[in-house]
Scaffold this active site. Structure first.
Site, mmCIF file in Angstrom:
data_model
loop_
_atom_site.group_PDB
_atom_site.id
_atom_site.type_symbol
_atom_site.label_atom_id
_atom_site.label_comp_id
_atom_site.label_asym_id
_atom_site.label_seq_id
_atom_site.Cartn_x
_atom_site.Cartn_y
_atom_site.Cartn_z
ATOM 1 N NE ARG A 8 88.863 36.006 10.621
ATOM 2 C CZ ARG A 8 89.693 36.935 10.523
ATOM 3 N NH1 ARG A 8 90.661 37.284 11.356
ATOM 4 N NH2 ARG A 8 89.364 37.930 9.639
ATOM 5 C CG HIS A 9 87.917 32.614 7.458
ATOM 6 N ND1 HIS A 9 88.957 33.468 6.751
ATOM 7 C CD2 HIS A 9 86.882 33.374 7.820
ATOM 8 C CE1 HIS A 9 88.749 34.458 6.831
ATOM 9 N NE2 HIS A 9 87.398 34.728 7.322
ATOM 10 N NE ARG A 58 85.640 35.375 4.593
ATOM 11 C CZ ARG A 58 84.905 35.880 4.122
ATOM 12 N NH1 ARG A 58 84.364 35.914 2.955
ATOM 13 N NH2 ARG A 58 83.958 36.915 4.738
ATOM 14 C CD GLU A 79 82.585 38.605 9.903
ATOM 15 O OE1 GLU A 79 81.653 38.650 10.570
ATOM 16 O OE2 GLU A 79 83.855 38.157 9.962
ATOM 17 C CG HIS A 144 82.987 34.345 8.641
ATOM 18 N ND1 HIS A 144 83.843 34.353 7.218
ATOM 19 C CD2 HIS A 144 81.973 33.790 8.394
ATOM 20 C CE1 HIS A 144 83.047 33.708 6.570
ATOM 21 N NE2 HIS A 144 81.974 33.365 7.048
#
Length: 202
Positions: A8-9, A58, A79, A144
């Site tokens: 995940r970012h 991101r 996302e 995400h």
């Protein structure tokens, strides 16, 4: 593909204030950048031979900070689109309609103007299957929290309502057991070199 690495970012500016972002293109916070850098050596040691990232900044910047500036950028790794909920505070959404928010987290409610969980899960599964076809051993996907939860459902059969929010800049690993990519095992979930993440934002 033998192993799937899911990151995940790092924390975004909206994560830091618990605002739901969906597909809004929100930048990493300074803390998020530091989180990504802290994970860099762990990911490097796993030596992925193919890297893909959501094209949202991101995730893309997280991939760069992990040492993969040339990661393949893909819109199908974005996302879940949350429609009218985009930009709203999570606490406000819960206060306004706790059943709807709980349903969205469980994959049974679609926000007005948003993307259904089934469509989202299908989109992200198809993306990973496509990437896996040309990956010799280890595929790294930087995306995400929702994407990771959707993939855990797709490949492991774990319902999203049974999965806590995925931590920022955390690592989850799936390993293929047999000939088929549908035969996957969970090797690692929500790992962060800075310690357990138990209260991550959606």
């Amino acid at each position: 593909m033998k192993r799937l690495l899911l990151v995940r970012h790092g924390e975004s500016e909206w994560n830091s204030i618990r605002r739901l972002q969906g597909q809004a293109d929100i930048s990493l916070s300074e803390r998020g950048r530091a989180q990504a850098l802290a994970l860099k050596n762990t990911v490097a040691d796993l030596a992925p031979d193919r890297v893909a990232t959501s094209d949202l900044s991101r995730a893309r910047v997280t991939a760069e900070l992990l040492g993969f500036p040339q990661a393949e950028r893909r819109t199908d790794l974005r996302e879940n689109h949350v429609g009218d909920w985009t930009g709203q505070g999570i606490a406000d959404l819960v206060a306004a309609d706790p059943t709807a928010y709980a349903g969205w987290r469980a994959g049974t409610h679609t926000p007005p103007g948003g993307e259904s969980w089934a469509g989202f899960a299908g989109r992200t599964r198809k993306a990973v299957l496509s990437l896996s076809e040309e990956t010799a051993a280890t595929l790294l996907v930087v995306a995400h929290g929702g994407v990771i939860r959707a993939l855990l459902e797709s490949f492991l059969g774990i319902s999203p309502k049974r999965i806590i929010p995925v931590g920022p800049a955390s690592l989850t690993i799936l390993r293929r057991q047999g000939e088929s990519l549908t035969d996957m095992r969970l090797e690692l979930f929500n790992y962060s070199p800075t310690g357990p993440i138990l209260d991550a934002p959606d």
